[in-house]
Scaffold this active site. Structure first.
Site, PDB file in Angstrom:
ATOM      1  N   LYS A   1      -3.946   1.847 -13.647  1.00 43.53           N
ATOM      2  CA  LYS A   1      -3.720   0.442 -13.926  1.00 43.53           C
ATOM      3  C   LYS A   1      -5.010  -0.603 -13.146  1.00 43.53           C
ATOM      4  CE  LYS A   1      -0.699  -1.506 -11.743  1.00 43.53           C
ATOM      5  NZ  LYS A   1       0.070  -2.806 -11.031  1.00 43.53           N
TER       6      LYS A   1
ATOM      7  N   LEU B   1      -9.376  14.046  -0.954  1.00 40.24           N
ATOM      8  CA  LEU B   1     -10.556  14.799  -1.655  1.00 40.24           C
ATOM      9  C   LEU B   1      -9.908  15.977  -2.127  1.00 40.24           C
ATOM     10  CD1 LEU B   1     -13.288  14.560   1.172  1.00 40.24           C
ATOM     11  CD2 LEU B   1     -13.350  13.513  -1.177  1.00 40.24           C
TER      12      LEU B   1
ATOM     13  N   GLU C   1       4.171   6.364  -3.720  1.00 42.55           N
ATOM     14  CA  GLU C   1       5.508   7.118  -4.184  1.00 42.55           C
ATOM     15  C   GLU C   1       5.788   8.299  -3.671  1.00 42.55           C
ATOM     16  OE1 GLU C   1       5.861   6.761  -8.276  1.00 42.55           O
ATOM     17  OE2 GLU C   1       5.432   4.927  -8.715  1.00 42.55           O
TER      18      GLU C   1
ATOM     19  N   PHE D   1       0.928  -1.206  -0.170  1.00 44.30           N
ATOM     20  CA  PHE D   1      -0.091  -0.091  -0.064  1.00 44.30           C
ATOM     21  C   PHE D   1       0.867   1.222  -0.165  1.00 44.30           C
ATOM     22  CE2 PHE D   1      -2.415  -3.214   2.065  1.00 44.30           C
ATOM     23  CZ  PHE D   1      -3.868  -3.390   1.143  1.00 44.30           C
TER      24      PHE D   1
ATOM     25  N   CYS E   1      -0.431   3.139 -10.901  1.00 45.29           N
ATOM     26  CA  CYS E   1      -1.245   2.369  -9.809  1.00 45.29           C
ATOM     27  C   CYS E   1      -2.770   2.409  -9.892  1.00 45.29           C
ATOM     28  CB  CYS E   1      -0.920   2.211  -8.260  1.00 45.29           C
ATOM     29  SG  CYS E   1       0.732   1.974  -7.996  1.00 45.29           S
TER      30      CYS E   1
END
Ligand code: UGA
Length: 437
Positions: free
Chosen positions: A259, A246, A149, A146, A256
């Protein structure tokens, strides 16, 4: 030095693999990390970092003695029992996850060596079951990643939760993994393999949904004169909603969310289930990247022969990752409208060069802004908040800024002579954009 700690094996030294390897080394474990690309292994062995990630250089330098990088699978299998599979699973043209690298790794593992295969790569639900069926002698645990980057080291060291999925017979392997993560203090979620796989995909898809939702709210805010920052603040205080993810802007990117949203949609589709909501999440995100062009057209009438400066190119700050970055679509759309595009990013210029055809890459924000008819803030790098905006206004042909991340304070910019427009932000001079379709 390693106080008898178990040796960790890492297969695939990309973002996840390198962070996993360095962080386990930091926790005192000897680590053997294997990659098929000899240049990467040589660079890492020589102490050079292959990705830009805050804190990583220090971890690699500090733990160099515990870290071995190799291309040799035999060395890894001999030294490590716990094998973290961290190879990438990029989208195929159809949007399904490409599992060829995972398959190649699994096929190379011996079934009688007592190894534990720990799947960190993001794979469709059902992958673990298929691997267990094909390779019954291998212990298999799903342990989705989890980390984000740009804050990957901190995320690894302070996880919200660690998900460990194992099916009948692999409990001991799951226990070993739980012990490994125990010092980090995050809640350990023990579950079955398919549920662990779904937790990963559902979490990313939900976060992407939150972003597309707030982006649509921002677009409505523009029509009714509301401010999406205020709306998100008010919504986020409801504990059932929460304030994170938000932030309205020009859409999500990276390796991520695009994909995984598409992989979950395809996974559902392959079972005959039409995941309607995710189609909208994807479409909103695509339109959001293009909306800035409509905003510019609303102010400049035509972009033919105009010069537009992009501030930031990476899909988010603190990274040089250009995968699915909104800047790619935006630059192409601007060029399609007849504009010339200049750009500056503090670290992503090298990664961007081969992806951005015809874009002038500059060495500083001021250089990029020089003579520009408009600027778009694409990535919220902290240095843009420190920029001398009065000087920037003087250098531009027309001091017009579209803040694609609602990052800057409009008042000083307007005082410096800028026309400022954010995304769903109530500012004195924001006209409604021209229709996005
Ligand atoms: C994401 C998840 O946040 C991680 O938990 C996950 O491990 C990772 O994917 C993965 O699957 O490997 P990452 O892609 O590194 O992490 O980046 P995020 O910080 O999540 O940002 C993704 C995109 O969403 C960026 O383009 C960012 O600008 C955008 N975003 C994020 C918004 O537009 N608004 C927000 O409020 C938050």
């Amino acid at each position: 030095m390693s106080e008898g700690k178990e040796t960790i094996g890492v297969i695939g030294v990309g973002w996840v693999g390198l962070v996993t390897a360095s962080c386990f080394a930091e926790l005192g474990h000897p680590v053997v990390a294997r990659d098929i690309v000899p240049e990467k292994v040589a660079a890492l062995s020589a102490g050079e970092t292959t990705i830009h990630e805050p804190g990583l250089d220090e971890l690699l330098a500090r733990n160099a003695e515990r870290l071995t990088f190799t291309t040799d699978m035999g060395e890894l299998l001999e030294r490590a029992r716990l094998l973290f599979v961290c190879v990438d699973t990029p989208p195929t043209r159809s949007g399904d996850a490409d599992l060829s690298r995972v398959r190649a790794v699994v096929e190379g593992l011996p079934e009688d060596g007592g190894h534990v295969l720990i799947m960190k790569s993001t794979v469709p639900a059902g992958t673990g079951e298929a691997i267990r069926r094909d390779r019954p002698g291998l212990a298999y645990v799903s342990c989705p990643e989890f980390l984000k980057e740009g804050s990957a080291v901190a995320d690894f060291m302070h996880p919200d939760r660690v998900v460990i999925g194992a099916d009948g017979g692999d409990e001991a392997a799951a226990d070993a993994l739980a012990r490994l993560y125990a010092p980090l203090g995050g809640e350990i979620v023990r579950t079955d393999v398919a549920s662990a796989e779904m937790i990963k995909l559902a979490s990313n898809a939900f976060l992407a949904t939150k972003i597309s939702f707030v982006n649509e709210i921002a677009n409505v805010c523009e029509e009714v004169g509301a401010d999406v920052g205020e709306v998100a603040r008010g919504m986020g205080l409801d504990q059932r909603i929460g304030p994170a993810f938000l932030r309205a802007g020009i859409g999500y990117g990276g390796s991520c969310f695009p994909k995984d949203v598409s992989a979950l949609k395809m996974l559902a589709g392959n079972t005959g289930y039409h995941f309607q909501l995710l189609n909208a999440v994807i479409e909103v995100n695509e339109l959001q990247k293009r909306r800035v062009v409509q905003k510019l057209l609303g102010r400049l009438d035509s972009l033919v022969g105009k010069r537009v400066a992009l501030l930031g190119l990476a899909f988010k700050p603190q990274t040089d990752d250009m995968r699915e970055a909104s800047s790619l679509v935006l630059a192409a759309r601007l060029q399609g409208e007849g504009a010339t595009v200049s750009a500056y990013d503090p670290v992503a210029a090298d990664a961007a060069r081969e992806l951005l055809d015809g874009v002038e890459l500059c060495d500083s924000a001021l250089d990029a802004l020089d003579g520009a008819d408009a600027a778009v803030l694409v990535t919220e790098w902290p240095e843009f908040a420190e920029l001398d905006w009065a000087e920037a206004a003087g250098r531009m042909a027309r001091p017009l800024l579209i803040d694609g991340r609602n990052f800057l304070d409009p008042e000083p910019l307007q005082a410096a002579g800028f026309e400022y427009e954010g995304i769903g932000r109530a500012t004195a001079d924001s006209p409604a954009p021209a229709s996005a379709d």
